[in-house]
Scaffold this motif. Sequence first.
Motif, mmCIF file in Angstrom:
data_model
loop_
_atom_site.group_PDB
_atom_site.id
_atom_site.type_symbol
_atom_site.label_atom_id
_atom_site.label_comp_id
_atom_site.label_asym_id
_atom_site.label_seq_id
_atom_site.Cartn_x
_atom_site.Cartn_y
_atom_site.Cartn_z
ATOM 1 N N LEU A 1 14.052 1.735 30.380
ATOM 2 C CA LEU A 1 13.064 2.762 30.712
ATOM 3 C C LEU A 1 12.999 3.030 32.215
ATOM 4 N N PHE A 2 13.029 1.994 33.030
ATOM 5 C CA PHE A 2 12.988 2.211 34.479
ATOM 6 C C PHE A 2 14.203 3.025 34.921
ATOM 7 N N ARG A 3 15.372 2.683 34.414
ATOM 8 C CA ARG A 3 16.586 3.419 34.783
ATOM 9 C C ARG A 3 16.491 4.881 34.327
ATOM 10 N N LEU A 4 15.929 5.111 33.156
ATOM 11 C CA LEU A 4 15.765 6.471 32.648
ATOM 12 C C LEU A 4 14.823 7.278 33.554
ATOM 13 N N VAL A 5 13.688 6.697 33.911
ATOM 14 C CA VAL A 5 12.745 7.368 34.811
ATOM 15 C C VAL A 5 13.416 7.639 36.149
ATOM 16 N N ARG A 6 14.152 6.657 36.671
ATOM 17 C CA ARG A 6 14.865 6.816 37.936
ATOM 18 C C ARG A 6 15.860 7.973 37.856
ATOM 19 N N ASN A 7 16.598 8.041 36.763
ATOM 20 C CA ASN A 7 17.603 9.099 36.627
ATOM 21 C C ASN A 7 16.966 10.479 36.523
ATOM 22 N N VAL A 8 15.838 10.591 35.821
ATOM 23 C CA VAL A 8 15.140 11.882 35.748
ATOM 24 C C VAL A 8 14.670 12.271 37.148
ATOM 25 N N LEU A 9 14.107 11.320 37.877
ATOM 26 C CA LEU A 9 13.642 11.580 39.241
ATOM 27 C C LEU A 9 14.798 12.037 40.133
ATOM 28 N N ILE A 10 15.904 11.325 40.105
ATOM 29 C CA ILE A 10 17.070 11.689 40.922
ATOM 30 C C ILE A 10 17.611 13.046 40.505
ATOM 31 N N LEU B 1 4.592 5.223 33.954
ATOM 32 C CA LEU B 1 5.768 6.005 34.353
ATOM 33 C C LEU B 1 5.677 6.408 35.822
ATOM 34 N N LEU B 2 4.484 6.752 36.292
ATOM 35 C CA LEU B 2 4.319 7.114 37.693
ATOM 36 C C LEU B 2 4.639 5.922 38.591
ATOM 37 N N GLU B 3 4.201 4.742 38.200
ATOM 38 C CA GLU B 3 4.498 3.532 38.970
ATOM 39 C C GLU B 3 6.022 3.305 39.034
ATOM 40 N N MET B 4 6.706 3.484 37.905
ATOM 41 C CA MET B 4 8.168 3.348 37.887
ATOM 42 C C MET B 4 8.815 4.387 38.795
ATOM 43 N N ALA B 5 8.317 5.624 38.729
ATOM 44 C CA ALA B 5 8.882 6.699 39.544
ATOM 45 C C ALA B 5 8.686 6.412 41.029
ATOM 46 N N GLU B 6 7.518 5.912 41.399
ATOM 47 C CA GLU B 6 7.260 5.597 42.807
ATOM 48 C C GLU B 6 8.136 4.447 43.281
ATOM 49 N N THR B 7 8.363 3.454 42.425
ATOM 50 C CA THR B 7 9.261 2.347 42.760
ATOM 51 C C THR B 7 10.689 2.862 42.915
ATOM 52 N N ALA B 8 11.115 3.714 41.995
ATOM 53 C CA ALA B 8 12.467 4.290 42.063
ATOM 54 C C ALA B 8 12.613 5.162 43.305
ATOM 55 N N PHE B 9 11.586 5.951 43.625
ATOM 56 C CA PHE B 9 11.630 6.825 44.790
ATOM 57 C C PHE B 9 11.810 6.013 46.067
ATOM 58 N N ALA B 10 11.107 4.887 46.160
ATOM 59 C CA ALA B 10 11.200 4.034 47.347
ATOM 60 C C ALA B 10 12.595 3.443 47.516
ATOM 61 N N ALA B 11 13.381 3.381 46.431
ATOM 62 C CA ALA B 11 14.697 2.753 46.477
ATOM 63 C C ALA B 11 15.855 3.748 46.590
ATOM 64 N N ILE B 12 15.575 5.061 46.553
ATOM 65 C CA ILE B 12 16.682 6.020 46.656
ATOM 66 C C ILE B 12 17.144 6.093 48.102
ATOM 67 N N PRO B 13 18.361 6.594 48.321
ATOM 68 C CA PRO B 13 18.874 6.651 49.696
ATOM 69 C C PRO B 13 17.893 7.362 50.635
#
Length: 131
Positions: A101-110, A13-25
């Motif tokens: 799951l990646f989209r879910l982690v991304r949405n929680v992070l955002i 999950l941390l890896e997904m969150a870091e990937t999602a974080f790198a892709a946010i505006p």
Amino acid sequence: MMRHTLPPSAEDLLEMAETAFAAIPVELRDAVRGTAILVEEVPDQETLDALELEHPWELTGLYRGTPLTEKTNLDVPAGPDTILLYREPILVEWIETGEDLFRLVRNVLIHEIGHHFGFSDDEIARLEGEG
């Protein structure tokens, strides 16, 4: 697309969150630079009590720190701002909704970054939908 034969670990999950974080505006990313992202199994009892939640699976993430809307130049930080992602509640939502799951982690992070900025739920939903 990731396929799991075992439940994704906190590290997954941390890896997904870091990937999602790198892709946010970039504007969002720059404004929360230095914010730690941590994955814990479930929220602790103190957190649940403070938020008046009865069950740990009711909370998928939490922003700990002072939102930008409340910070002043005189603030002395108590520690680094932190975004907590809660593994078990995220996995329960993943199973119950069938969401990627990646989209879910991304949405929680955002969602949690949105709280840092003091965004409304509508503004956060718009950001979540942009990915």
